[in-house]
Write a protein that holds these residues in place. Sequence first.
Motif, short mmCIF file in Angstrom:
data_model
loop_
_atom_site.label_atom_id
_atom_site.label_comp_id
_atom_site.label_asym_id
_atom_site.label_seq_id
_atom_site.Cartn_x
_atom_site.Cartn_y
_atom_site.Cartn_z
N GLY A 52 0.39 9.58 10.75
CA GLY A 52 1.75 10.50 10.50
C GLY A 52 2.51 10.11 9.20
O GLY A 52 3.16 10.59 9.04
N LEU A 53 1.83 9.05 8.63
CA LEU A 53 2.54 8.66 7.33
C LEU A 53 2.32 9.60 6.21
O LEU A 53 2.95 9.75 5.35
N SER A 54 1.07 10.19 6.16
CA SER A 54 0.65 11.23 5.00
C SER A 54 1.02 10.69 3.77
O SER A 54 1.00 11.34 2.94
N GLY A 55 0.62 9.13 3.52
CA GLY A 55 0.66 8.47 2.27
C GLY A 55 1.92 8.25 1.74
O GLY A 55 2.19 8.31 0.40
N THR A 56 2.89 8.37 2.57
CA THR A 56 4.49 8.36 2.04
C THR A 56 4.94 6.84 1.91
O THR A 56 6.03 6.68 1.54
N THR A 57 4.36 5.97 2.78
CA THR A 57 4.86 4.75 2.83
C THR A 57 4.09 3.94 2.06
O THR A 57 2.82 3.58 2.50
N GLY A 58 4.25 3.13 0.93
CA GLY A 58 3.41 2.14 0.11
C GLY A 58 3.68 0.79 0.47
O GLY A 58 4.94 0.48 0.58
N VAL A 59 2.89 0.03 0.39
CA VAL A 59 2.95 -1.34 0.46
C VAL A 59 2.30 -2.18 -0.39
O VAL A 59 1.10 -1.73 -0.99
N PHE A 60 2.89 -3.37 -0.84
CA PHE A 60 2.16 -4.53 -1.68
C PHE A 60 2.69 -5.74 -1.30
O PHE A 60 3.60 -5.72 -0.59
N PHE A 61 1.92 -6.94 -1.95
CA PHE A 61 2.17 -8.06 -1.63
C PHE A 61 2.73 -8.72 -2.84
O PHE A 61 2.23 -8.41 -4.15
N THR A 62 3.53 -9.79 -2.88
CA THR A 62 4.14 -10.50 -4.08
C THR A 62 4.15 -11.97 -3.58
O THR A 62 4.17 -12.35 -2.27
N LYS A 63 3.83 -12.82 -4.60
CA LYS A 63 3.87 -14.26 -4.36
C LYS A 63 4.64 -14.87 -5.44
O LYS A 63 4.45 -14.48 -6.60
N GLU A 64 5.77 -15.48 -4.95
CA GLU A 64 6.75 -16.04 -6.03
C GLU A 64 7.31 -15.09 -6.84
O GLU A 64 7.42 -15.25 -7.94
#
Length: 128
Positions: A52-64
């Motif tokens: 159901g997201l259809s590419g609308t929710t984007g995620v990523f990681f950060t360190k410090e």
Amino acid sequence: MSKTSQQRITTITISYVLAVPASTSVGREVSQQKRIPIRGTVVQIVLFFPAGLSGTTGVFFTKEGNVVFPYEEGTDIALDDATLPFAADIPVDKGDVLTFKGNNSDTASHTVRAVVTIITAERVQRYD
């Protein structure tokens, strides 16, 4: 008495659950922080995107504060109904903060999950 040296490998996983409210814009992402308990290397990141997201929710990681996954500043991963493992090679020190961030252009809230695998190798000396 003889001395032998062996390598001990430790693997840990850290789970993230990120509830991303509707209309969370880029630059105003929600986040979940976890402090890294060991020195080692992040070797895998598995992302779980519900249907159901259809590419609308984007995620990523950060360190410090620096983007470490995906590997380019200003990018994120946005999928629909997918569970994908990604190989990684991110050095971490004990006490570093690894942050999972997300944005959402949809009118509904969504929850994305991630599991990070960290390995560490250390020399252990034994005396027999």
